[in-house]
Write a protein that holds these residues in place. Sequence first.
Motif, PDB file in Angstrom:
ATOM      1  N   SER A 174     -36.609  86.809  91.529  1.00 21.12           N
ATOM      2  CA  SER A 174     -35.808  87.399  90.453  1.00 21.12           C
ATOM      3  C   SER A 174     -34.325  87.470  90.786  1.00 21.12           C
ATOM      4  O   SER A 174     -33.487  87.256  89.925  1.00 21.12           O
ATOM      5  N   SER A 175     -34.007  87.803  92.029  1.00 23.97           N
ATOM      6  CA  SER A 175     -32.581  88.042  92.306  1.00 23.97           C
ATOM      7  C   SER A 175     -31.923  86.969  93.160  1.00 23.97           C
ATOM      8  O   SER A 175     -30.778  87.141  93.568  1.00 23.97           O
ATOM      9  N   ASN A 176     -32.632  85.848  93.401  1.00 23.59           N
ATOM     10  CA  ASN A 176     -31.881  84.771  94.084  1.00 23.59           C
ATOM     11  C   ASN A 176     -32.191  83.367  93.558  1.00 23.59           C
ATOM     12  O   ASN A 176     -31.692  82.381  94.107  1.00 23.59           O
ATOM     13  N   ILE A 177     -32.950  83.281  92.484  1.00 18.12           N
ATOM     14  CA  ILE A 177     -33.244  81.950  91.938  1.00 18.12           C
ATOM     15  C   ILE A 177     -31.940  81.251  91.564  1.00 18.12           C
ATOM     16  O   ILE A 177     -30.988  81.906  91.122  1.00 18.12           O
ATOM     17  N   LEU A 178     -31.862  79.969  91.813  1.00 18.37           N
ATOM     18  CA  LEU A 178     -30.690  79.145  91.470  1.00 18.37           C
ATOM     19  C   LEU A 178     -29.442  79.481  92.275  1.00 18.37           C
ATOM     20  O   LEU A 178     -28.363  78.996  91.968  1.00 18.37           O
ATOM     21  N   SER A 179     -29.588  80.319  93.308  1.00 17.54           N
ATOM     22  CA  SER A 179     -28.416  80.625  94.138  1.00 17.54           C
ATOM     23  C   SER A 179     -28.357  79.695  95.342  1.00 17.54           C
ATOM     24  O   SER A 179     -27.375  79.655  96.062  1.00 17.54           O
ATOM     25  N   ARG A 180     -29.450  78.952  95.563  1.00 18.60           N
ATOM     26  CA  ARG A 180     -29.570  78.058  96.714  1.00 18.60           C
ATOM     27  C   ARG A 180     -30.690  77.080  96.388  1.00 18.60           C
ATOM     28  O   ARG A 180     -31.546  77.370  95.546  1.00 18.60           O
ATOM     29  N   PRO A 181     -30.735  75.941  97.060  1.00 20.96           N
ATOM     30  CA  PRO A 181     -31.845  75.030  96.802  1.00 20.96           C
ATOM     31  C   PRO A 181     -33.167  75.703  97.175  1.00 20.96           C
ATOM     32  O   PRO A 181     -33.196  76.599  98.023  1.00 20.96           O
ATOM     33  N   CYS A 182     -34.232  75.256  96.542  1.00 28.34           N
ATOM     34  CA  CYS A 182     -35.525  75.888  96.795  1.00 28.34           C
ATOM     35  C   CYS A 182     -36.588  74.806  96.755  1.00 28.34           C
ATOM     36  O   CYS A 182     -36.566  73.936  95.876  1.00 28.34           O
ATOM     37  N   GLY A 193     -37.094  87.148  86.644  1.00 26.26           N
ATOM     38  CA  GLY A 193     -36.430  87.614  85.431  1.00 26.26           C
ATOM     39  C   GLY A 193     -35.072  86.922  85.340  1.00 26.26           C
ATOM     40  O   GLY A 193     -34.519  86.492  86.356  1.00 26.26           O
ATOM     41  N   THR A 194     -34.541  86.818  84.139  1.00 28.85           N
ATOM     42  CA  THR A 194     -33.300  86.034  83.984  1.00 28.85           C
ATOM     43  C   THR A 194     -32.024  86.838  84.194  1.00 28.85           C
ATOM     44  O   THR A 194     -30.939  86.260  84.289  1.00 28.85           O
ATOM     45  N   GLN A 195     -32.141  88.166  84.268  1.00 29.94           N
ATOM     46  CA  GLN A 195     -30.943  89.002  84.105  1.00 29.94           C
ATOM     47  C   GLN A 195     -30.018  89.100  85.314  1.00 29.94           C
ATOM     48  O   GLN A 195     -29.140  89.946  85.344  1.00 29.94           O
ATOM     49  N   LYS A 196     -30.220  88.204  86.309  1.00 30.91           N
ATOM     50  CA  LYS A 196     -29.308  88.230  87.453  1.00 30.91           C
ATOM     51  C   LYS A 196     -28.547  86.909  87.564  1.00 30.91           C
ATOM     52  O   LYS A 196     -27.348  86.865  87.378  1.00 30.91           O
ATOM     53  N   ASN A 197     -29.306  85.830  87.811  1.00 32.71           N
ATOM     54  CA  ASN A 197     -28.613  84.544  87.993  1.00 32.71           C
ATOM     55  C   ASN A 197     -28.769  83.584  86.835  1.00 32.71           C
ATOM     56  O   ASN A 197     -28.240  82.484  86.869  1.00 32.71           O
ATOM     57  N   MET A 198     -29.499  83.994  85.786  1.00 33.32           N
ATOM     58  CA  MET A 198     -29.806  83.001  84.756  1.00 33.32           C
ATOM     59  C   MET A 198     -29.352  83.378  83.362  1.00 33.32           C
ATOM     60  O   MET A 198     -29.442  82.547  82.464  1.00 33.32           O
ATOM     61  N   TYR A 337     -23.758  87.793  92.435  1.00 33.23           N
ATOM     62  CA  TYR A 337     -24.546  86.648  91.980  1.00 33.23           C
ATOM     63  C   TYR A 337     -23.641  85.439  91.718  1.00 33.23           C
ATOM     64  O   TYR A 337     -22.412  85.522  91.808  1.00 33.23           O
ATOM     65  N   ASN A 338     -24.302  84.334  91.304  1.00 36.51           N
ATOM     66  CA  ASN A 338     -23.570  83.080  91.058  1.00 36.51           C
ATOM     67  C   ASN A 338     -22.303  83.272  90.235  1.00 36.51           C
ATOM     68  O   ASN A 338     -21.284  82.636  90.491  1.00 36.51           O
TER      69      ASN A 338
END
Length: 359
Positions: A174-182, A193-198, A337-338
């Motif tokens: 929830s709180s680090n998706i799309l902040s680094r490759p995975c 959830g989308t409300q941090k990085n998305m 975040y991003n």
Amino acid sequence: MSRIYNFSAGPSVLPEPVLLQARDELLEWRGSGVSVMEMSHRGKHFSLIAEELESDLRSLLGIPQNYKVLFLQGGATAQFSFIPQNILQGKTRACYVNTGAWSEKAIKDAQSYCEVVVSASSENTKFTSIPDFSGWVLDSGAAYLHYTANETIHGVEFPEAPGGNGLTLVADMSSNILSRPCDVSAHGLIYAGTQKNMGPAGVTVVIVREDLVGKANKNIPPVFDYAEQVKNNSMLNTPATYNWYLVGLVLKWLIGQGGVEAIEQRNIAKSDLLYQAIDKSALYHNPVEINCRSRMNVPFILADENLDKQFLAAAEANGLFELKGHRSVGGMRASIYNAMPEAGVLALIDFMTEFERTH
Ligand SMILES: Cc1ncc(COP(=O)(O)O)c(C=O)c1O
């Protein structure tokens, strides 16, 4: 208009170009004659928005073809219950790693559906570390191994996906998706959830390997059954259409920034600057072990907690908002975040340095 620097843990800062584009398209979306909010989710315009949303997420995260992508409601919190109901596959146990407040919540909710084996816990360090992998208890009869990739409250982040000794890995990102490759292929299921990085709150992304779909408990309501949502392109019920659109704009912004590899470099630079400022100060302290400090949520404690109120008031007077730490841990927390520009982090560091000098 004057926009502040918003260090909120979520809902959180959004990229300004996204807000401007949403404003420009508010009344009418690209010649359609209507706002995205007014469109049928089954119409041709929204279908285009939905298709691009999924294909952009697939390309940003390199999601393999044998994974389904769902855009659901109920937050990551709902997934705490939906995951065991969907992927236990007749088994009675699931492994969970406990690295902080969000792991604890996931464990508590899963306990309604299965026996939870706590594979490892960092509670004895007050959730300031990630337990050494060599000591993890991995039950080969468990259905999956769940971990929280970034503990938003404690500021602890897995530097990489843990090995699961053959167990299906499930990650709350929830709180680090799309902040680094995975490495999606290392996981059976990823949710966020989308409300941090998305984007704004209101959408929950679930990325699930095909072979885990269609194995839900018999009595699960259809709207919670991944197979039903896959069959219906996440539209078994009316989706949060405007939020999908906004998430789509954030993904396009991220692609324009160079994707996750480029944003990771910026996230490393921003978080390094802040941790360095904290580490060299006599007033501020971050208790998390260096190898697992979060790049997204940076908690810090003031040496004298009587200064907390003054710190927060003075920060706001300087345009720096939402720095109060979560009530369960106290102190401060800067979520970066991003979409938080480096200028915001530099403004925070300048303020912290000046506050230390004058106090
Ligand atoms: C790591 C993590 N998991 C789960 C949640 C719960 O998300 P939601 O409130 O969208 O259900 C949060 C919310 O902050 C979170 O940070």
